[in-house]
Design a protein around this motif. Structure first.
Motif: not given
Length: 118
Positions: A32-40
């Motif tokens: 989920x790294x990319x999703x977390x990066x987007x949210x961040x």
């Protein structure tokens, strides 16, 4: 507007939590790294908006927006805390994926709606 200070602090806390998770093995296992990066990234932009807004605005639309952001942040905090649990369980990963996708959609909508604030 004391609520703005609380939401700003909560935003900072969730950003820190996500940043920690980004570099942990858990985020790689769950993917989920990319999703977390987007949210961040969205939260960082919102944090900048909050800093610019300061105490200037107290409209009902701003208060509503801040409430939506605060609800999101509470949910995001729960999701990030849950990420370290049962990472090998495929059912857990599926459920977590749905929760994270929901967060991603919500924060995108909250950020986009900021341009309509007055």
């Amino acid at each position: 507007m004391a609520e703005l200070a609380v939401v700003t602090a909560l935003t900072e806390k969730v950003l820190s939590m996500i940043a920690e998770k980004l570099f942990e093995e858990v985020s790689m296992v769950i993917r989920f790294r990319k999703d977390f990066e987007f949210i961040c990234e969205e939260l960082f932009s919102i944090k900048c908006l909050l800093n610019e807004a300061g105490e200037k605005t107290s409209s009902s639309s701003m208060n509503n927006w801040i409430e939506r952001l605060e609800d999101f942040l509470v949910d995001a905090e729960d999701v990030v805390e849950d990420c370290g649990v049962e990472t090998c369980n495929p059912i857990f990963r599926f459920k977590m994926g749905r929760r994270i996708k929901g967060l991603k959609d919500r924060i995108g909508n909250i950020h986009r709606s900021a341009k309509y604030l007055k």
